[in-house]
Design a protein around this motif. Structure first.
Motif, PDB file in Angstrom:
ATOM      1  N   SER A 216       0.856  -1.182   0.000  1.00 43.99           N
ATOM      2  CA  SER A 216       0.000   0.000   0.000  1.00 43.99           C
ATOM      3  C   SER A 216       0.891   1.230   0.000  1.00 43.99           C
ATOM      4  N   THR A 217       0.309   2.398   0.205  1.00 45.11           N
ATOM      5  CA  THR A 217       1.094   3.629   0.148  1.00 45.11           C
ATOM      6  C   THR A 217       2.144   3.708   1.242  1.00 45.11           C
ATOM      7  N   ASN A 218       1.960   2.999   2.360  1.00 44.12           N
ATOM      8  CA  ASN A 218       2.944   3.079   3.442  1.00 44.12           C
ATOM      9  C   ASN A 218       3.317   1.719   4.023  1.00 44.12           C
ATOM     10  N   VAL A 219       2.988   0.637   3.319  1.00 40.64           N
ATOM     11  CA  VAL A 219       3.325  -0.705   3.795  1.00 40.64           C
ATOM     12  C   VAL A 219       4.064  -1.459   2.696  1.00 40.64           C
ATOM     13  N   VAL A 220       5.195  -2.073   3.079  1.00 37.81           N
ATOM     14  CA  VAL A 220       5.995  -2.819   2.107  1.00 37.81           C
ATOM     15  C   VAL A 220       6.358  -4.186   2.666  1.00 37.81           C
ATOM     16  N   GLU A 221       6.745  -5.075   1.773  1.00 36.72           N
ATOM     17  CA  GLU A 221       7.288  -6.369   2.169  1.00 36.72           C
ATOM     18  C   GLU A 221       8.786  -6.342   1.890  1.00 36.72           C
ATOM     19  N   LEU A 222       9.598  -6.577   2.913  1.00 38.72           N
ATOM     20  CA  LEU A 222      11.049  -6.563   2.786  1.00 38.72           C
ATOM     21  C   LEU A 222      11.589  -7.982   2.741  1.00 38.72           C
ATOM     22  N   HIS A 223      12.566  -8.219   1.874  1.00 40.47           N
ATOM     23  CA  HIS A 223      13.266  -9.497   1.812  1.00 40.47           C
ATOM     24  C   HIS A 223      14.750  -9.246   2.079  1.00 40.47           C
ATOM     25  N   GLU A 224      15.317 -10.087   2.919  1.00 41.79           N
ATOM     26  CA  GLU A 224      16.751  -9.993   3.180  1.00 41.79           C
ATOM     27  C   GLU A 224      17.534 -10.410   1.939  1.00 41.79           C
ATOM     28  N   THR A 225      18.670  -9.746   1.728  1.00 43.79           N
ATOM     29  CA  THR A 225      19.513 -10.057   0.581  1.00 43.79           C
ATOM     30  C   THR A 225      20.987  -9.969   0.981  1.00 43.79           C
ATOM     31  N   SER A 226      21.856 -10.308   0.076  1.00 43.94           N
ATOM     32  CA  SER A 226      23.292 -10.187   0.337  1.00 43.94           C
ATOM     33  C   SER A 226      23.703  -8.714   0.317  1.00 43.94           C
ATOM     34  N   ALA A 227      24.842  -8.426   0.928  1.00 47.62           N
ATOM     35  CA  ALA A 227      25.354  -7.057   0.891  1.00 47.62           C
ATOM     36  C   ALA A 227      25.596  -6.659  -0.563  1.00 47.62           C
ATOM     37  N   PRO A 228      25.011  -5.558  -1.028  1.00 47.03           N
ATOM     38  CA  PRO A 228      25.182  -5.147  -2.430  1.00 47.03           C
ATOM     39  C   PRO A 228      26.646  -4.885  -2.757  1.00 47.03           C
ATOM     40  N   GLU A 229      27.065  -5.336  -3.930  1.00 49.61           N
ATOM     41  CA  GLU A 229      28.455  -5.151  -4.340  1.00 49.61           C
ATOM     42  C   GLU A 229      28.810  -3.680  -4.520  1.00 49.61           C
ATOM     43  N   CYS A 230      27.815  -2.843  -4.782  1.00 49.59           N
ATOM     44  CA  CYS A 230      28.093  -1.427  -5.006  1.00 49.59           C
ATOM     45  C   CYS A 230      28.408  -0.693  -3.712  1.00 49.59           C
ATOM     46  N   PHE A 231      28.161  -1.348  -2.570  1.00 48.84           N
ATOM     47  CA  PHE A 231      28.359  -0.676  -1.282  1.00 48.84           C
ATOM     48  C   PHE A 231      29.665  -1.132  -0.640  1.00 48.84           C
ATOM     49  N   PHE A 232      30.645  -0.251  -0.684  1.00 46.74           N
ATOM     50  CA  PHE A 232      31.899  -0.502   0.011  1.00 46.74           C
ATOM     51  C   PHE A 232      32.465   0.840   0.448  1.00 46.74           C
ATOM     52  N   CYS A 233      33.293   0.813   1.470  1.00 49.89           N
ATOM     53  CA  CYS A 233      33.803   2.056   2.070  1.00 49.89           C
ATOM     54  C   CYS A 233      35.317   2.072   2.096  1.00 49.89           C
ATOM     55  N   ASP A 234      35.863   3.269   1.994  1.00 53.69           N
ATOM     56  CA  ASP A 234      37.240   3.468   2.413  1.00 53.69           C
ATOM     57  C   ASP A 234      37.195   4.212   3.745  1.00 53.69           C
TER      58      ASP A 234
END
Length: 256
Positions: free
Chosen positions: A228-246
């Motif tokens: 709905s406009t304010n309700v979602v279903e979340l699924h766990e996933t692996s850490a995205p490859e695009c997310f890394f830090c220095d």
């Protein structure tokens, strides 16, 4: 104490850098010895963070320059550790323009987030159960099933329903955002057209032990279904490859 000594003592109190006052208040807020004072101390900590500015943390202004983020192999996120012990983690995250820190959780944690440079969009979610079903899905039945699955030790990737509890643009003059173990505990943060930085306090830090659960692990999610406009279903996933830090060093006042 003579008049001169008293005046000097008062001056020292007045001249305490804001980040040191914030650091001391954070230690008190999340110290079990002061558990009975927690709501008052948390509000005081939030008020202190509301007034923090980039200069208070010795923030390196070169991070605000596009040329910094155009360097070859530059990570889209820079992590600056301000302080950490087994109770509290204090840090600064700097995001590349347009980069979104993926949707993640904060298991059994409190968190406070204050933007100190640029602007970010923060979208936060609060886990189901809802008080009533939305659309044609029986959320209560699904939530009970999920709870039973986890209780039986079936540790597959999580699925959960969540309400959108925040979807705001936050800037340097915005108030501090707060998450609790049950409210706004899932969020994603996106830098807008300029580099953005925020100061973060998490308590307890990731990887500290949760009785009956184990170490706190950061888990990542994606929105599988917008119910709905304010309700979602979340699924766990692996850490995205695009997310890394220095990493970069903290350049602000020494905390003591």
């Amino acid at each position: 104490m003579d008049i001169n000594d008293e005046a000097k003592s008062k001056m020292e109190i007045i001249n305490i850098p804001p980040i040191i006052s914030t650091y001391r208040q954070a230690l008190r807020t999340f110290d079990d010895k002061f558990k009975s004072e927690f709501p008052t101390n948390l509000n005081k900590l939030k008020s202190m963070m509301d007034g923090l500015r980039a200069d208070d943390l010795g923030f390196d202004k070169s991070f605000t320059e596009p040329s910094t983020w155009n360097k070859p192999n530059k990570a889209p996120c820079t992590y600056i550790e301000v302080f950490q012990n087994n109770k509290v983690n204090m840090s600064i995250f700097v995001l590349k323009p347009g980069f979104r820190m993926p949707l993640h959780d904060h298991p059994h944690m409190h968190g406070l987030l204050k933007v100190i440079s640029g602007a970010v969009r923060i979208r936060s979610f609060t886990e189901f159960p809802l008080k009533e079903a939305a659309d044609l899905i029986d959320f209560k039945t699904r939530a009970k099933h999920e709870a039973a699955r986890l209780a039986q030790g079936v540790h597959k990737r999580r699925k959960l329903f969540a309400q959108i509890s925040q979807n705001n643009i936050c800037r340097e003059n915005s108030a501090t955002c707060i998450l609790t173990p049950t409210i706004s505990n899932y969020h994603e943060i996106e830098a807008l057209e300029l580099p953005a930085a925020f100061f973060d306090i998490l308590a307890p830090p990731y990887d500290t032990f949760v009785e009956g659960v184990g170490p706190r692990r950061c888990r990542y999610y994606y929105i599988n279904n917008e119910v709905s406009t304010n309700v979602v279903e979340l699924h766990e996933t692996s850490a995205p490859e695009c997310f890394f830090c220095d990493q970069a060093p903290y350049l602000g006042p020494i905390l003591s």
